[in-house]
Design a protein around this motif. Structure first.
Motif, PDB file in Angstrom:
ATOM      1  N   ILE A 197      -3.565  31.527  -6.576  1.00 37.53           N
ATOM      2  CA  ILE A 197      -2.761  32.556  -5.726  1.00 37.53           C
ATOM      3  C   ILE A 197      -2.803  33.731  -6.377  1.00 37.53           C
ATOM      4  O   ILE A 197      -2.610  33.880  -7.692  1.00 37.53           O
ATOM      5  CB  ILE A 197      -1.308  31.861  -5.541  1.00 37.53           C
ATOM      6  N   HIS A 198      -3.034  34.743  -5.732  1.00 34.82           N
ATOM      7  CA  HIS A 198      -3.299  36.074  -6.547  1.00 34.82           C
ATOM      8  C   HIS A 198      -3.271  37.481  -5.793  1.00 34.82           C
ATOM      9  O   HIS A 198      -2.863  37.294  -4.504  1.00 34.82           O
ATOM     10  CB  HIS A 198      -4.779  36.341  -6.934  1.00 34.82           C
ATOM     11  N   LYS A 199      -3.104  38.585  -6.400  1.00 34.69           N
ATOM     12  CA  LYS A 199      -2.926  39.592  -5.382  1.00 34.69           C
ATOM     13  C   LYS A 199      -4.188  40.182  -4.781  1.00 34.69           C
ATOM     14  O   LYS A 199      -5.193  40.263  -5.399  1.00 34.69           O
ATOM     15  CB  LYS A 199      -2.630  40.905  -6.486  1.00 34.69           C
ATOM     16  N   PRO A 200      -4.129  39.843  -3.393  1.00 38.26           N
ATOM     17  CA  PRO A 200      -5.484  39.841  -2.734  1.00 38.26           C
ATOM     18  C   PRO A 200      -6.058  41.325  -2.518  1.00 38.26           C
ATOM     19  O   PRO A 200      -5.111  42.307  -2.386  1.00 38.26           O
ATOM     20  CB  PRO A 200      -4.799  39.457  -1.020  1.00 38.26           C
ATOM     21  N   GLN A 201      -7.325  41.239  -2.521  1.00 39.84           N
ATOM     22  CA  GLN A 201      -8.068  42.476  -2.297  1.00 39.84           C
ATOM     23  C   GLN A 201      -8.914  42.186  -0.966  1.00 39.84           C
ATOM     24  O   GLN A 201      -9.836  41.510  -1.038  1.00 39.84           O
ATOM     25  CB  GLN A 201      -8.975  42.629  -3.466  1.00 39.84           C
ATOM     26  N   MET A 220       1.116  -1.275  -0.191  1.00 43.92           N
ATOM     27  CA  MET A 220       0.091   0.002   0.039  1.00 43.92           C
ATOM     28  C   MET A 220       0.912   1.250   0.006  1.00 43.92           C
ATOM     29  O   MET A 220       1.747   1.394   0.803  1.00 43.92           O
ATOM     30  CB  MET A 220      -0.982  -0.160   1.350  1.00 43.92           C
ATOM     31  N   ARG A 221       0.647   2.101  -0.991  1.00 41.90           N
ATOM     32  CA  ARG A 221       1.333   3.545  -0.962  1.00 41.90           C
ATOM     33  C   ARG A 221       0.317   4.609  -0.879  1.00 41.90           C
ATOM     34  O   ARG A 221      -0.657   4.504  -1.888  1.00 41.90           O
ATOM     35  CB  ARG A 221       2.526   3.321  -2.202  1.00 41.90           C
ATOM     36  N   SER A 222       0.568   5.589  -0.205  1.00 46.16           N
ATOM     37  CA  SER A 222      -0.447   6.801  -0.072  1.00 46.16           C
ATOM     38  C   SER A 222       0.323   7.989   0.026  1.00 46.16           C
ATOM     39  O   SER A 222       1.683   7.954   0.421  1.00 46.16           O
ATOM     40  CB  SER A 222      -1.397   6.415   0.986  1.00 46.16           C
ATOM     41  N   GLY A 223      -0.373   9.059   0.064  1.00 43.86           N
ATOM     42  CA  GLY A 223       0.317  10.236   0.304  1.00 43.86           C
ATOM     43  C   GLY A 223      -0.632  11.499  -0.195  1.00 43.86           C
ATOM     44  O   GLY A 223      -1.706  11.157  -0.504  1.00 43.86           O
ATOM     45  N   PHE A 224      -0.205  12.763   0.324  1.00 45.21           N
ATOM     46  CA  PHE A 224      -1.059  13.862  -0.099  1.00 45.21           C
ATOM     47  C   PHE A 224      -0.477  14.814  -1.046  1.00 45.21           C
ATOM     48  O   PHE A 224       0.930  15.067  -1.278  1.00 45.21           O
ATOM     49  CB  PHE A 224      -1.120  14.804   1.247  1.00 45.21           C
ATOM     50  N   VAL A 225      -1.041  15.295  -2.071  1.00 44.58           N
ATOM     51  CA  VAL A 225      -0.718  16.075  -3.186  1.00 44.58           C
ATOM     52  C   VAL A 225      -1.584  17.258  -3.094  1.00 44.58           C
ATOM     53  O   VAL A 225      -2.636  17.388  -2.951  1.00 44.58           O
ATOM     54  CB  VAL A 225      -0.864  15.317  -4.465  1.00 44.58           C
ATOM     55  N   SER A 226      -0.970  18.576  -3.095  1.00 45.04           N
ATOM     56  CA  SER A 226      -1.669  19.837  -3.296  1.00 45.04           C
ATOM     57  C   SER A 226      -1.365  20.333  -4.837  1.00 45.04           C
ATOM     58  O   SER A 226      -0.408  20.288  -5.404  1.00 45.04           O
ATOM     59  CB  SER A 226      -1.022  20.872  -2.284  1.00 45.04           C
ATOM     60  N   LEU A 227      -2.538  20.970  -5.024  1.00 46.71           N
ATOM     61  CA  LEU A 227      -2.344  21.630  -6.539  1.00 46.71           C
ATOM     62  C   LEU A 227      -2.500  23.319  -6.395  1.00 46.71           C
ATOM     63  O   LEU A 227      -3.303  23.831  -5.571  1.00 46.71           O
ATOM     64  CB  LEU A 227      -3.895  21.413  -7.033  1.00 46.71           C
ATOM     65  N   ILE A 228      -1.312  23.693  -6.728  1.00 43.93           N
ATOM     66  CA  ILE A 228      -0.968  25.261  -6.494  1.00 43.93           C
ATOM     67  C   ILE A 228      -0.996  26.007  -7.860  1.00 43.93           C
ATOM     68  O   ILE A 228      -0.513  25.382  -9.011  1.00 43.93           O
ATOM     69  CB  ILE A 228       0.354  25.444  -5.819  1.00 43.93           C
ATOM     70  N   GLY A 229      -1.352  27.349  -7.988  1.00 42.70           N
ATOM     71  CA  GLY A 229      -1.153  27.601  -9.468  1.00 42.70           C
ATOM     72  C   GLY A 229      -1.988  29.131  -9.283  1.00 42.70           C
ATOM     73  O   GLY A 229      -2.790  29.254  -8.132  1.00 42.70           O
ATOM     74  N   ARG A 230      -1.794  29.811 -10.314  1.00 45.50           N
ATOM     75  CA  ARG A 230      -2.595  31.073 -10.383  1.00 45.50           C
ATOM     76  C   ARG A 230      -4.209  30.828 -10.668  1.00 45.50           C
ATOM     77  O   ARG A 230      -4.540  29.551 -10.783  1.00 45.50           O
ATOM     78  CB  ARG A 230      -2.316  31.885 -11.457  1.00 45.50           C
ATOM     79  N   ALA A 267      -0.844  26.439 -20.097  1.00 50.70           N
ATOM     80  CA  ALA A 267      -0.132  26.526 -21.141  1.00 50.70           C
ATOM     81  C   ALA A 267      -0.611  27.355 -22.383  1.00 50.70           C
ATOM     82  O   ALA A 267       0.558  27.773 -22.963  1.00 50.70           O
ATOM     83  CB  ALA A 267       0.249  25.029 -21.533  1.00 50.70           C
ATOM     84  N   SER A 268      -1.619  27.470 -22.440  1.00 46.61           N
ATOM     85  CA  SER A 268      -1.981  28.266 -23.608  1.00 46.61           C
ATOM     86  C   SER A 268      -1.788  30.096 -23.297  1.00 46.61           C
ATOM     87  O   SER A 268      -1.871  30.775 -24.437  1.00 46.61           O
ATOM     88  CB  SER A 268      -3.686  28.445 -23.788  1.00 46.61           C
ATOM     89  N   THR A 269      -1.348  30.290 -22.186  1.00 48.12           N
ATOM     90  CA  THR A 269      -1.322  31.892 -22.024  1.00 48.12           C
ATOM     91  C   THR A 269       0.309  32.380 -22.008  1.00 48.12           C
ATOM     92  O   THR A 269       0.532  33.381 -21.964  1.00 48.12           O
ATOM     93  CB  THR A 269      -1.874  32.308 -20.614  1.00 48.12           C
ATOM     94  N   GLY A 270       1.220  31.237 -21.666  1.00 44.24           N
ATOM     95  CA  GLY A 270       2.372  31.639 -21.692  1.00 44.24           C
ATOM     96  C   GLY A 270       3.092  32.031 -20.261  1.00 44.24           C
ATOM     97  O   GLY A 270       2.014  32.336 -19.242  1.00 44.24           O
ATOM     98  N   ILE A 271       4.233  32.075 -19.914  1.00 48.09           N
ATOM     99  CA  ILE A 271       4.556  32.309 -18.607  1.00 48.09           C
ATOM    100  C   ILE A 271       4.326  33.790 -18.208  1.00 48.09           C
ATOM    101  O   ILE A 271       4.386  34.700 -18.746  1.00 48.09           O
ATOM    102  CB  ILE A 271       6.017  32.156 -18.282  1.00 48.09           C
ATOM    103  N   GLY A 272       3.770  34.168 -16.873  1.00 39.11           N
ATOM    104  CA  GLY A 272       3.433  35.274 -16.446  1.00 39.11           C
ATOM    105  C   GLY A 272       4.123  35.804 -15.368  1.00 39.11           C
ATOM    106  O   GLY A 272       4.727  34.819 -14.425  1.00 39.11           O
ATOM    107  N   ASN A 273       3.796  36.787 -14.949  1.00 39.03           N
ATOM    108  CA  ASN A 273       4.428  37.380 -13.373  1.00 39.03           C
ATOM    109  C   ASN A 273       3.884  36.482 -12.386  1.00 39.03           C
ATOM    110  O   ASN A 273       4.566  36.093 -11.284  1.00 39.03           O
ATOM    111  CB  ASN A 273       4.300  38.798 -13.334  1.00 39.03           C
ATOM    112  N   GLY A 274       2.575  36.175 -12.485  1.00 42.56           N
ATOM    113  CA  GLY A 274       2.086  35.440 -11.253  1.00 42.56           C
ATOM    114  C   GLY A 274       2.699  34.051 -11.065  1.00 42.56           C
ATOM    115  O   GLY A 274       3.002  33.632 -10.124  1.00 42.56           O
TER     116      GLY A 274
END
Length: 295
Positions: A61-65, A1-11, A92-99
């Motif tokens: 993750i964004h510039k908070p208001q 048995m193998r298990s674990g926690f995976v987080s999804l991070i991004g703009r 991938a369709s927008t290209g790398i950005g400052n965020g």
């Protein structure tokens, strides 16, 4: 048995929630084309013979208001620690950005392996994809890079196989039939909010939230009440619509999906309440469930 926690991070709006639903093969996170749809940490549980992966979708993750925005960012940053793998999801369709660059700088402080998940590859050419892979490599030393299309379920199985290489635990954290750890109250609130995102104008989504106030299960019927919280009376009028037509449409769309979830007929009541500046009020944020992270 193998298990674990995976987080999804991004703009915001890179497709994290769509990816989570595809990974679990069930809708557990709401989606829309409006940024910052996800406001809570959503857990989805992937089960396979010999494997259990707990995925955690985070607010973009964004510039908070305001205070709510700061809390959402802290929720996201909290899941860059003490996890087995981080999936850094990019559009991938927008290209790398400052965020993206800002998040990669933050990820340099984590000890967890980071997999670059290049989503929406169906929207770009192979040549463009190769150029972007090299561009991202220049900014961060990723453990793996996996191009996918979450919407079309393209190469997602490959992503799961890559993740398995980083699982360290040997215990089952949830029952093998569990798809999500989120409560039925939370899931219903989110479904109503999703329908509001789909039928209201651009300014409305960030001004409202939903909370399930009643859930009564009978033999053949479930009675549900949901409060829709807005911060201005003008937004309340928009949500309700002319002669209540928009609110009725939201109720109809949400009821259908709730019935699929609970496998029973549903009687759904929606109430719209105005609480001015709820996004910056401690008491309101705590009552609405945003109380785990100080802002």
């Amino acid at each position: 048995m193998r298990s674990g926690f995976v987080s999804l991070i991004g703009r915001p709006n890179v497709g994290k929630s769509t990816l989570l639903n595809t990974l679990i093969n069930e809708k557990i996170a709401i989606t829309s084309n409006k940024a910052q749809t996800t406001r809570n940490i959503i857990q989805g549980v992937y089960n396979e013979e010999g494997y259990q992966i707990v995925f955690m979708d985070t607010p973009g993750i964004h510039k908070p208001q305001g205070k709510l925005g700061r809390i959402l960012n802290k929720e996201s940053y909290s899941l860059t620690k003490d996890v087995d793998v981080i999936l850094f999801v990019i559009d991938a369709s927008t290209g790398i950005g400052n965020g993206d660059k800002f998040i990669m700088e933050t990820l340099k402080n984590t000890k967890s392996p980071v997999i670059l998940v290049m989503n929406k590859i169906d929207l770009i050419s192979d040549e463009r994809l190769l150029l972007m892979i090299n561009e991202y490599k220049d900014y961060f030393n990723f453990s793996d890079i996996v191009p996918i299309s979450a919407m079309k379920n393209d190469n997602v199985n490959r992503l799961i196989e890559v993740i398995k290489n980083y699982l360290k635990d040997d215990v089952m954290y949830f029952d093998p039939h569990t798809k999500t750890s989120n409560s039925i109250y939370f899931m219903i609130s989110e479904l109503v909010r999703e329908k509001l995102l789909h039928v209201t104008i651009e300014e409305v989504p960030h001004s409202l939230t939903c909370i399930t106030t009643n859930f009564e299960e009978e033999k053949d019927l479930v009675r549900v009440s949901v409060d829709i919280i807005v911060d201005r009376d003008s937004i309340k009028k928009i949500v309700i619509g002319k002669r209540g037509e928009r609110l009725k449409k939201v109720g109809t769309l949400a009821r259908r999906e709730i019935e699929e979830m609970v496998k029973k007929k549903v009687y759904l009541e929606l109430y719209v309440r105005t609480i001015k500046n709820w996004r910056d009020k401690d008491k309101c944020l705590k009552e609405l469930g945003f109380n785990e992270f100080d802002a």
